[in-house]
Write a protein that holds these residues in place. Structure first.
Motif, PDB file in Angstrom:
ATOM      1  N   GLU A 130     -22.757 -38.114-128.916  1.00  0.00           N
ATOM      2  CA  GLU A 130     -22.375 -38.302-127.518  1.00  0.00           C
ATOM      3  C   GLU A 130     -23.650 -38.470-126.697  1.00  0.00           C
ATOM      4  O   GLU A 130     -24.420 -37.514-126.550  1.00  0.00           O
ATOM      5  N   PRO A 131     -23.918 -39.659-126.185  1.00  0.00           N
ATOM      6  CA  PRO A 131     -25.136 -39.877-125.394  1.00  0.00           C
ATOM      7  C   PRO A 131     -25.172 -38.962-124.170  1.00  0.00           C
ATOM      8  O   PRO A 131     -24.147 -38.628-123.579  1.00  0.00           O
ATOM      9  N   THR A 132     -26.379 -38.525-123.824  1.00  0.00           N
ATOM     10  CA  THR A 132     -26.583 -37.694-122.636  1.00  0.00           C
ATOM     11  C   THR A 132     -27.442 -38.451-121.644  1.00  0.00           C
ATOM     12  O   THR A 132     -28.323 -39.227-122.024  1.00  0.00           O
ATOM     13  N   GLU A 133     -27.171 -38.213-120.378  1.00  0.00           N
ATOM     14  CA  GLU A 133     -27.931 -38.898-119.331  1.00  0.00           C
ATOM     15  C   GLU A 133     -28.128 -37.943-118.161  1.00  0.00           C
ATOM     16  O   GLU A 133     -27.246 -37.148-117.825  1.00  0.00           O
ATOM     17  N   GLU A 134     -29.299 -38.012-117.568  1.00  0.00           N
ATOM     18  CA  GLU A 134     -29.606 -37.170-116.411  1.00  0.00           C
ATOM     19  C   GLU A 134     -30.480 -37.969-115.458  1.00  0.00           C
ATOM     20  O   GLU A 134     -31.339 -38.746-115.880  1.00  0.00           O
ATOM     21  N   SER A 190     -34.042 -41.987-114.235  1.00  0.00           N
ATOM     22  CA  SER A 190     -32.891 -41.724-115.105  1.00  0.00           C
ATOM     23  C   SER A 190     -33.358 -41.686-116.557  1.00  0.00           C
ATOM     24  O   SER A 190     -34.148 -42.529-116.981  1.00  0.00           O
ATOM     25  N   VAL A 191     -32.853 -40.708-117.298  1.00  0.00           N
ATOM     26  CA  VAL A 191     -33.167 -40.566-118.721  1.00  0.00           C
ATOM     27  C   VAL A 191     -31.857 -40.579-119.490  1.00  0.00           C
ATOM     28  O   VAL A 191     -30.935 -39.814-119.182  1.00  0.00           O
ATOM     29  N   ARG A 192     -31.781 -41.452-120.499  1.00  0.00           N
ATOM     30  CA  ARG A 192     -30.572 -41.549-121.326  1.00  0.00           C
ATOM     31  C   ARG A 192     -30.969 -41.438-122.790  1.00  0.00           C
ATOM     32  O   ARG A 192     -31.848 -42.161-123.262  1.00  0.00           O
ATOM     33  N   ASP A 193     -30.324 -40.495-123.491  1.00  0.00           N
ATOM     34  CA  ASP A 193     -30.580 -40.286-124.922  1.00  0.00           C
ATOM     35  C   ASP A 193     -29.345 -40.745-125.692  1.00  0.00           C
ATOM     36  O   ASP A 193     -28.276 -40.132-125.599  1.00  0.00           O
ATOM     37  N   GLU A 194     -29.487 -41.832-126.448  1.00  0.00           N
ATOM     38  CA  GLU A 194     -28.373 -42.388-127.204  1.00  0.00           C
ATOM     39  C   GLU A 194     -28.417 -42.012-128.680  1.00  0.00           C
ATOM     40  O   GLU A 194     -27.673 -42.564-129.492  1.00  0.00           O
ATOM     41  N   ARG A 195     -29.283 -41.067-129.047  1.00  0.00           N
ATOM     42  CA  ARG A 195     -29.456 -40.747-130.460  1.00  0.00           C
ATOM     43  C   ARG A 195     -28.396 -39.806-130.996  1.00  0.00           C
ATOM     44  O   ARG A 195     -28.159 -39.758-132.201  1.00  0.00           O
ATOM     45  N   THR A 209     -36.114 -46.151-115.373  1.00  0.00           N
ATOM     46  CA  THR A 209     -35.140 -45.756-116.396  1.00  0.00           C
ATOM     47  C   THR A 209     -35.853 -45.580-117.729  1.00  0.00           C
ATOM     48  O   THR A 209     -36.732 -46.368-118.093  1.00  0.00           O
ATOM     49  N   VAL A 210     -35.486 -44.520-118.447  1.00  0.00           N
ATOM     50  CA  VAL A 210     -36.023 -44.243-119.780  1.00  0.00           C
ATOM     51  C   VAL A 210     -34.845 -44.101-120.728  1.00  0.00           C
ATOM     52  O   VAL A 210     -33.927 -43.314-120.471  1.00  0.00           O
ATOM     53  N   VAL A 211     -34.856 -44.878-121.818  1.00  0.00           N
ATOM     54  CA  VAL A 211     -33.760 -44.846-122.785  1.00  0.00           C
ATOM     55  C   VAL A 211     -34.333 -44.543-124.170  1.00  0.00           C
ATOM     56  O   VAL A 211     -35.273 -45.208-124.625  1.00  0.00           O
ATOM     57  N   PHE A 222     -47.331 -43.638-137.807  1.00  0.00           N
ATOM     58  CA  PHE A 222     -46.827 -42.318-137.423  1.00  0.00           C
ATOM     59  C   PHE A 222     -46.203 -41.611-138.629  1.00  0.00           C
ATOM     60  O   PHE A 222     -45.692 -42.259-139.558  1.00  0.00           O
ATOM     61  N   LEU A 223     -46.241 -40.289-138.584  1.00  0.00           N
ATOM     62  CA  LEU A 223     -45.625 -39.488-139.635  1.00  0.00           C
ATOM     63  C   LEU A 223     -44.115 -39.692-139.627  1.00  0.00           C
ATOM     64  O   LEU A 223     -43.509 -39.999-138.595  1.00  0.00           O
ATOM     65  N   LYS A 224     -43.498 -39.516-140.794  1.00  0.00           N
ATOM     66  CA  LYS A 224     -42.070 -39.780-140.908  1.00  0.00           C
ATOM     67  C   LYS A 224     -41.242 -38.872-140.011  1.00  0.00           C
ATOM     68  O   LYS A 224     -40.186 -39.271-139.521  1.00  0.00           O
ATOM     69  N   ASP A 225     -41.695 -37.624-139.797  1.00  0.00           N
ATOM     70  CA  ASP A 225     -40.916 -36.693-138.997  1.00  0.00           C
ATOM     71  C   ASP A 225     -41.311 -36.714-137.522  1.00  0.00           C
ATOM     72  O   ASP A 225     -40.857 -35.869-136.745  1.00  0.00           O
ATOM     73  N   ALA A 226     -42.155 -37.673-137.120  1.00  0.00           N
ATOM     74  CA  ALA A 226     -42.547 -37.764-135.709  1.00  0.00           C
ATOM     75  C   ALA A 226     -41.347 -38.200-134.877  1.00  0.00           C
ATOM     76  O   ALA A 226     -40.662 -39.169-135.206  1.00  0.00           O
ATOM     77  N   THR A 227     -41.083 -37.486-133.814  1.00  0.00           N
ATOM     78  CA  THR A 227     -39.945 -37.801-132.957  1.00  0.00           C
ATOM     79  C   THR A 227     -40.258 -37.385-131.527  1.00  0.00           C
ATOM     80  O   THR A 227     -41.201 -36.622-131.278  1.00  0.00           O
ATOM     81  N   VAL A 228     -39.457 -37.885-130.618  1.00  0.00           N
ATOM     82  CA  VAL A 228     -39.590 -37.547-129.201  1.00  0.00           C
ATOM     83  C   VAL A 228     -38.447 -36.616-128.840  1.00  0.00           C
ATOM     84  O   VAL A 228     -37.276 -36.982-128.949  1.00  0.00           O
ATOM     85  N   GLU A 229     -38.762 -35.403-128.426  1.00  0.00           N
ATOM     86  CA  GLU A 229     -37.743 -34.422-128.082  1.00  0.00           C
ATOM     87  C   GLU A 229     -37.177 -34.720-126.699  1.00  0.00           C
ATOM     88  O   GLU A 229     -37.923 -34.963-125.751  1.00  0.00           O
ATOM     89  N   THR A 230     -35.865 -34.649-126.598  1.00  0.00           N
ATOM     90  CA  THR A 230     -35.197 -34.937-125.327  1.00  0.00           C
ATOM     91  C   THR A 230     -35.653 -33.968-124.237  1.00  0.00           C
ATOM     92  O   THR A 230     -35.887 -34.373-123.098  1.00  0.00           O
TER      93      THR A 230
END
Length: 699
Positions: free
Chosen positions: A242-246, A234-239, A74-76, A206-214
């Motif tokens: 509406e959280p998305t999960e696949e 399973s991958v869940r993005d709670e950012r 699982t990845v959240v 890390f740079l301020k705008d560093a992020t992980v793209e869904t």
């Protein structure tokens, strides 16, 4: 004189402002080196480096799956900017390691080059090899929490920038107390095992705008699920609000992956080639006294390859080592390419599709329309760097070549009854690609400027310029009427003109042969003189810039789109180098009736919005103009002076540079707008119809 020299030589080193001695040296201990030079370990401190940290934790879970102990990952992506990865594997050891006296979790999280993947006992094939993955992530995290389910207990431990301890409350900014050792926080069934790691990236690193793209996470997890059949991820993005999960799970392995990657119509079914080989490797091994001793170790290397040829022309080749992607390939792909070309050439000669005296087909011919997934599994592979982008194990070339040669030869010589015609079609496609390449090469060689000037092979309608340096510009002009005006408006020193008649062939839906037969397409490729497709040589281009000059109406936009499709498909390096432009002719001309001293009599506007602003400004300033304002429907309506001033003269004109910032997105939009699939294009037009300004349509 001698005494003076001696005194100078004996002066203390610190008196010399340029001195350099041992006191200037620094020693970075443990994870301090990681925080001082993070780029050495994760490549960069932007989004690429951040997502690499996530992959390091995920790869540890995948290694458990490869070893047969993990069935679910699982990845959240948490809303607070933290990232969590969990698995149901054996769990990181929590007992005390005898040499250091530290719990296993603390050891692997705080010590570089510590882990269970060096001796080849716990893992026969893994992606984590250097023992720095988890500890690097720990060093670059403001907070990292580890929970391990083992022996009927949930064991927990926290770290702050690599230091073990305990936080007073959730979150990285809470009060922290240094302490070693693990704490037990809950009881679980004895048969329940697993590991959960959650980390908060350190904003000091890390740079301020560093992020992980869904999307990147979804793609990587889908890819991993293909590579490990039966593994559920399973991958869940709670950012988001509406959280998305696949959830991904594929039992077909890389055969299913190859079908997923291929976007064109198949020429043959997916061919699956599997095998293994052995090699001896000399590696340093720790003996009982703790000394490194060179030792010969027998290694097994498993090869699993899936290939499939399609009707298209693009090549997709994905390579992996122990489920770790190697985007820059390495020795395993070198062996695959070598076997592929050699075996195909043997089969072409055996089936008489290549006659004696014919040149052998090349790698680019064989790869045309090919989708392939090349995977190998072996203990302790040699990568070039911590980012693991290139495999360096030399024995992989030989073993992969042997396995692929044997399997591919069997597929060609003894195919299933239903696949016999398919394999023949593959060979015919490759032979056709070779013939097209040879024809294109011949055409390219004959189109070079020197040869063209010698034999007068350039199109008669080309109006050439005198210079041959980087200043030279080729204007591709719509229609002969505009050509006459452009001849008078151009600077013949460095501006050349090539007229085209109306709308050229849509090359996205046409074959290479059809494109070469088309008069307008062939003329453009011939005039530019650098070849086309794979043989395009940007250094041989006869002009420094290509400028598309079409009318400022719907038809002109369509012609520009067709020309850009030709350039993108067959001369892409020109786009990538920023050497393709679209001219921007004016839409309106305002003639002032009472211009003031120093004021131009004619004012040009390039958009309707600009026209409205100008007229409002003139009305406010009391400037009068002749009604109605002239609207240009085409380049042919301008006289030479107007065309030169507004569109061709470098001192006054405006050009729009055409660039390819994202090749994958560009390929998708060209396929959508210009491809053979009508339904997606209709949906795109229907969806965007409401956004179109109806006044822009010439009816």
């Amino acid at each position: 004189m001698t005494a003076a020299l001696t005194a100078e030589n004996e002066a203390p080193a610190h008196d010399d402002p340029h001195g350099y001695s041992a006191r200037h040296l620094s020693v970075l201990e443990g994870l301090e080196a990681v925080r001082k030079r993070p780029g050495m370990y994760i490549g960069s401190t932007d989004s690429r480096g951040l997502i690499h940290c996530l992959w390091e934790i995920v790869d540890n879970c995948v290694d458990e799956a490869l070893a047969g102990y993990c069935t679910r990952i699982t990845v959240v992506l948490h809303a607070d900017g933290s990232y969590e990865v969990g698995d149901d594997g054996r769990g990181i050891p929590v007992d005390i390691e005898p040499k250091t006296g530290l719990p296993g979790v603390e050891l692997v999280m705080t010590r570089l080059h510590a882990g269970g993947k060096f001796g080849g006992v716990s893992y026969t094939a893994s992606g984590g090899l250097h023992g720095v993955g988890a500890s690097v992530v720990n060093a670059l995290s403001a907070r990292l929490d580890v929970e391990v389910d083992r022996d009927g207990q949930t064991h927990a431990m926290s770290f702050k920038r690599g230091l073990p301890g305990e936080f007073a409350a959730p979150g990285p900014e809470r009060r922290f107390k240094k302490r070693s050792g693990m704490r037990q926080i809950a009881k679980v069934p004895r048969n329940l095992t697993g590991t959960r790691v959650r980390f908060w990236p350190d904003l000091q690193i890390f740079l301020k705008d560093a992020t992980v793209e869904t999307g990147l996470v979804m793609d990587r997890m889908r890819q991993t699920a293909f590579l490990v059949p039966g593994l559920e991820i399973s991958v869940r993005d709670e950012r988001a609000e509406e959280p998305t999960e696949e959830t991904f799970r594929f039992d077909g392995g890389i055969s299913e992956f190859t079908s997923f990657l291929a976007k064109d119509e198949p020429v043959c079914d997916v061919l699956r080639i599997q095998g293994r080989g052995h090699f001896t490797e000399t590696v340093p091994v720790l003996d009982d006294q703790g000394h490194l001793t060179p030792t010969d170790v027998e290694r097994d290397l498993e090869v699993d390859v899936a290939i499939r040829w399609g009707t298209g022309y693009d090549t997709v080749c994905k390579s992996f080592v122990n489920v770790i992607a190697t985007p820059k390939h390495g020795t395993h792909v070198s062996g695959f390419d070598r076997a592929l070309v050699r075996t195909v050439n043997d089969q072409l000669r055996a089936t008489k599709l290549l006659k004696n005296g014919d040149d052998p087909v090349l790698k680019e011919d064989v790869l045309e329309g090919l989708t392939a997934v090349v995977t190998v599994r072996l203990p302790e592979p040699q990568f070039e760097g911590q980012t693991k982008e290139v495999l360096g194990t030399s024995a992989a070339t030989r073993i992969v070549a042997q396995v692929v040669s044997k399997g591919l030869k069997e597929s060609f010589e003894n195919p299933r009854r239903a696949a016999k015609q398919q394999m023949r079609a593959v060979l015919e496609k490759i032979a056709s690609a070779a013939k097209t390449r040879i024809a294109a090469r011949t055409q390219r060689d004959n189109q070079r400027r020197k040869n063209a000037l010698e034999n007068s092979a350039l199109p008669a309608k080309l109006v050439d310029c005198r210079t041959t340096d980087d200043r030279s510009e080729l204007f591709i002009v719509e229609g002969d009427s505009a050509l006459g005006t452009a001849k008078l408006a151009r600077n013949s020193e460095f501006q050349a003109l090539l007229p085209i008649r109306g709308k050229i062939l849509n090359v996205q839906k046409a074959s290479v042969a059809d494109m070469l037969k088309n008069t307008e397409c062939a003329a453009i490729i011939q005039v530019i003189g650098a070849g086309s497709g794979r043989t395009f040589d940007i250094d041989a281009a006869r002009y420094g810039r290509i400028i598309l000059m079409a009318d400022a109406d719907v038809d002109g936009a369509h012609i520009r789109c067709l020309l850009l499709t030709l350039i993108y498909r067959y001369m892409r390096p020109m786009l990538e180098a920023g050497r393709v432009f679209a001219a921007v002719p004016p839409l309106h001309r305002i003639q002032l009736t009472n211009p003031k001293r120093g004021q131009d009599k004619y004012v040009y506007c390039y958009t309707d919005g600009e026209l409205r602003k100008k007229l409002v400004e003139f009305e406010r300033r009391g400037v009068r103009w002749k009604e109605p304002v002239q609207r240009y429907k085409g380049l042919g309506e301008m006289d030479a002076d107007q065309l030169a001033e507004t569109t061709m003269d470098p001192r006054h004109r405006m050009l729009r540079r055409i660039r390819v910032e994202d090749a994958e997105d560009a390929a998708k939009i060209f396929d959508l707008l210009m491809g053979s699939e009508v339904a997606p294009r209709r949906e795109f037009i229907t969806a965007g119809a409401a956004e179109l300004d109806a006044e822009r349509i010439d009816t």
